[in-house]
Design an enzyme around this catalytic site. Structure first.
Site, PDB file in Angstrom:
ATOM      1  N   CYS A  64      30.370 -10.566 -82.673  1.00  0.00           N
ATOM      2  CA  CYS A  64      29.913 -11.187 -81.316  1.00  0.00           C
ATOM      3  C   CYS A  64      28.888 -11.858 -81.514  1.00  0.00           C
ATOM      4  O   CYS A  64      28.917 -12.343 -80.256  1.00  0.00           O
ATOM      5  CB  CYS A  64      29.755  -9.641 -81.523  1.00  0.00           C
ATOM      6  SG  CYS A  64      30.740  -8.001 -81.044  1.00  0.00           S
ATOM      7  N   VAL A  65      28.331 -11.815 -83.010  1.00  0.00           N
ATOM      8  CA  VAL A  65      27.045 -13.079 -82.414  1.00  0.00           C
ATOM      9  C   VAL A  65      27.968 -14.022 -82.780  1.00  0.00           C
ATOM     10  O   VAL A  65      27.238 -14.705 -81.905  1.00  0.00           O
ATOM     11  CB  VAL A  65      26.714 -13.100 -84.284  1.00  0.00           C
ATOM     12  CG1 VAL A  65      25.768 -14.325 -84.751  1.00  0.00           C
ATOM     13  CG2 VAL A  65      26.040 -11.718 -85.222  1.00  0.00           C
TER      14      VAL A  65
END
Lengths: 236, 236, 236, 236
Positions: free
Chosen positions: A175-176
Site C-alpha cells: 500500500c505504501v
C-alpha cells in the site's frame, strides 16, 4: 531496415546482490537529484492498523521493521497538525460478505485472509499508540492498495492546496508503494521517511524503496520531514 | 494492557538471496492459489515504444529482457484481436514544454530524460515489429506509470465487459507494475505473461514479479495466455 | 413516531415560468453569496469544435447562442496565456468503429450521431477562429461529457496549482454542465462566463445556468473574467 | 474562407414553455430510441437521507415530489436484493470542521448549509422507512454530487459485472443528475425511474429529466424496473 530480431540479445543487467545491497548503493548515490519538498505538505498514513502493526495479536499478518515506526508516524503527524498541515489516516476494511474485496476475496478464506478484515473488527482498528484527532484529521476506509483509489484523498489534498505528500505505513511493497505511485501520478511531490514504512521481508522492503527512490519519491530520514515541518511558516 | 514498545523488536525476515532467487522460490510454490482467468480478457500493452524497446537507437533508456518479447506481445495481441477480444496499446509522450510531465519534469533535462519523450517523436513511436490495427485497437497516450491513470482504459474495458486484463510491456518495475496494481484495484483479474515484460535490471524485474505474483496478479507463461485465447468461444 | 406516509404530500414548488424567467430571477438575486475566484485560474474550453460551432457546415448538431461566443473564448484564452495561466482545449472524437463511444453508440447511427464524430474528421476540428497555441496549451480528446472524465485534466491543474476553473464551450446542458460539476467535485472554484457557453434550446441553456449558479459555480459576465486576468500578478 | 462572424446569428431555439411542458413533449416522443436495459443491473440510491426526505424535520432542505417515492425506492431495492442484484446506498456527510466539503463550505454557514450535515448527525441518517440490509448492501458516505465521485462505486459495479445502473433519490437536479452522467460516462446503461427521484422545484426537476432522457439515461416508470427485475433469471 537493417534492424532485425536476430541482432538482439538480452541487455538486462545481471547481479547477485540482494535487494538490500542494491538499495544501499542507490540511496548513497550523491549524484541523484531529489524531487524535493514543495510549499505545503500533508502526512498520509497508510493502514497503521492492528492487523499490520501488532504481531502479538496477529502474528501471520503483522510485522515490525523499525521498532520505533509507530512513534515516528505519530510524531510527524502531531507536528504537522500543530502547523495546520493536513493529516490523513487510512485503514483497510471490508463488508461482512466481502462483496467489496474484488479479486482479493477469491483465493483463500482463512481468518488471516485480507477480505476478512471486517469493518469494525479489531484487525481494522488503528494502532492504539497513535494519537488520531478525528475532529481534524481525515480518516478513510479503503479496500485497495492505494490510499488514493476510490477515496476522497485527491480532492481533499487539492482543496487544501497541498503539493507534497509524505507517505508512511505499510507495507512498503504494497500500500505504501501504490500510494506513492498514485501521489506522483496526481501531481504531488512525494516523500517516504524510511523509518516510517515497514514490510515483512527485507527483500520486498528494500526492492520497493529502490523503485521509489529511483522513480517516484524521495526516500529520506524522518528527521528531514521533522525539519521541514519545523521550518514551515504557514500558507503564504 | 501489557503491550509496550519495549517488547517489540523487528520481525522483518532477513535474507541474503537475490531478488531472482526469491522470485524463483515464490513462482515455484505449488500451494499458491491462482487468481485465474475470468470470462473475457483484454490485452493491455504498456509502452512498447522505441524509447524502451530499441537499445540500438536509445541505449540509455531501452532494454531487452527476453529477446522474443516483442514477438510474443504481437502474437497474443494478434490472436486476441482475431477473437474480437480488445487490444489496447499505450505510449508515453509529453507536450513540447513538458507542462504535462508533472514532478517528472523537475529533476533532469537531458535528451534521455523522461519528459523529453515528445509527442510525435521517434521515442514515442511504437516498435515497428508490432502489428497495431488502429482501426480496431484502442491507442492511448499516457503521462504517468499506470495505463489506467488519466486514460479511458477503465471505461473502455467496463463497456466491453472485460473481467481479465493481460498486461505486457515495460518496465516490469514501473509501468507494468503500476498498471497491474490499478487493474486489480478496479476489479479485474490480472495476468502477467513473463516473457512479455522487461526491465533494465534483473533485481528490479524479479522483485516486482514477486510482488505481482504474491499480491496482485498471476505471473504465467505466455503459452497459458495463448491457450486461453485459443479456447475462447466468444461472449456467452 | 407519529410520522407516517399518510401525512405526506408533495412539497415540490410549482411554477409556470419558463427556464429563462427562472434563471433571470436567480441571477438577479442580490443576496446570493458568490463562490468567488481563488488565486490562480485556468481556462477550460469544452468542445469548441466544428460539429458544434458551425451551423453552416453541420446544421443538425451546431448551434449559436451568443454570436460573439467564439470571439470571447478566444479573448480570455489569449489573455490568460499571456499571463502564463493554463489554457486547455477539449474536443470529442471517437475511434473508427466507435468502440470507445460506450452507451452513446447504441441508439442511432446517422452522420449526425455522436459516435460518428471520428478522430481526424472535420467535425472533430476546433473552430478555425480560435487561436490555439499547441506548444503551450493542453489539448485533450475526450469521449464523455466532462472534460475531467478519463483525461489528464485534474492532474494537470493540480500540478500547476490552479484553484479556479473557468469553463466555456458547449453545450451548456451537456459538457459544460458536466465539466463544472466535476470541477467543483475535485475542489476547484468554478466560473462560467455566460457569453462563452451555448446550447441549441433556450430552456436547456437557462435551466442549466440556474442549476450551475445555485449549486456549483458562479455564472458571471465574461468581463469579470477579463478583469480578474488583467489584475493577476502571477504566482505568489 | 467565406465563413465570417458577420454571417452568424443566434440559432438557439426560443420557447415560452415551462420545463414541465418541455419534458412532457420529450417523454411522449414515440420516435426516441431507448438505451435499454443490459444483462445485470444494480440499484443505486442517492442520498435518501433525512436532510432531504423529511420536511417535517428539515423544512428548508427536504422536499417531496412523489409521496410514494420512498416506498418505491424500498420496493425495487428489496426486489433486486432478492435476486442477488447489488443494492447501493449513499448519503452525504462531512467532517466536524467541514474540511472535506471543499468549495461547498465557503458561502454560508447556517444549520441548513450543506457542509453542516455532519457525520453521525440526524441529517445524515437514511430515512427510517427504508429497509437497508447493511450485511449485503453497499453503503457509501459521499461529499460531492455524484455517487461515483471518490467512492468505490465503479470498482464495486465492475467487479460484480453490472452493466445497468438504476438511479434513485434526490435531488433530480443535483446528485441524481450527476450520478447518471457519471454512470453513462463509466460505461453503464442508466435508468431513472421517475417516481423515485425528487426535487424541490418542478422546473429543476423536469428540466433535468429532459436532459437525462435526451442524452444520458432512460427515464421510465418504476413499473418497468420492477418488471425487469421480476424477469431476471440470474447471471448467465
Amino acid at each position: 531496415m537493417s534492424h532485425t530480431e536476430n541482432t538482439q540479445a538480452s541487455t538486462m543487467e545481471r547481479s547477485n546482490k540482494s535487494a538490500r545491497e542494491i538499495f544501499e548503493d542507490v540511496w548513497a548515490n550523491p549524484n541523484r537529484a531529489p524531487f524535493g519538498f514543495g510549499t505545503k505538505l500533508a502526512i498520509v498514513n497508510v493502514d497503521p492498523q492492528k492487523s499490520y502493526t501488532r504481531p502479538d495479536l496477529f502474528p501471520k499478518t503483522a510485522y515490525i521493521t523499525d521498532p520505533l515506526q509507530i512513534r515516528h508516524i505519530d510524531r510527524i503527524s502531531w507536528e504537522a497538525r500543530r502547523k495546520n498541515l493536513p493529516v490523513v489516516w487510512t485503514h483497510v476494511a471490508y463488508m461482512e460478505n466481502a462483496a467489496d474485496a474484488g479479486v482479493w476475496g477469491t483465493r483463500t478464506n482463512t481468518p488471516d485472509s485480507l477480505q476478512n478484515i471486517k469493518r469494525g473488527s479489531q484487525r481494522s482498528e488503528f494502532d492504539d499508540r497513535l494519537r488520531i484527532d478525528s475532529a481534524v484529521d481525515a480518516v478513510y476506509v479503503k479496500q485497495m492498495p492505494s490510499a488514493f483509489h476510490d477515496t476522497p484523498l485527491n480532492s481533499f489534498l487539492n482543496w487544501h492546496r497541498v503539493d507534497t505528500v509524505v507517505v508512511t505505513g505499510g507495507s512498503t511493497s504494497g500500500c505504501v508503494r501504490a500510494t506513492a505511485v498514485d501521489s506522483l501520478s496526481h501531481g504531488y511531490r512525494t516523500i517516504v521517511p524510511i523509518e516510517c514504512v515497514a514490510d515483512k521481508h527485507e527483500s520486498y522492503h528494500f526492492a520497493n524503496l529502490t523503485d521509489l527512490h529511483l522513480k517516484y519519491a524521495d526516500v529520506v530520514s524522518v528527521d528531514a520531514v521533522l525539519a521541514w515541518i519545523s521550518a514551515y511558516e504557514g500558507d503564504r
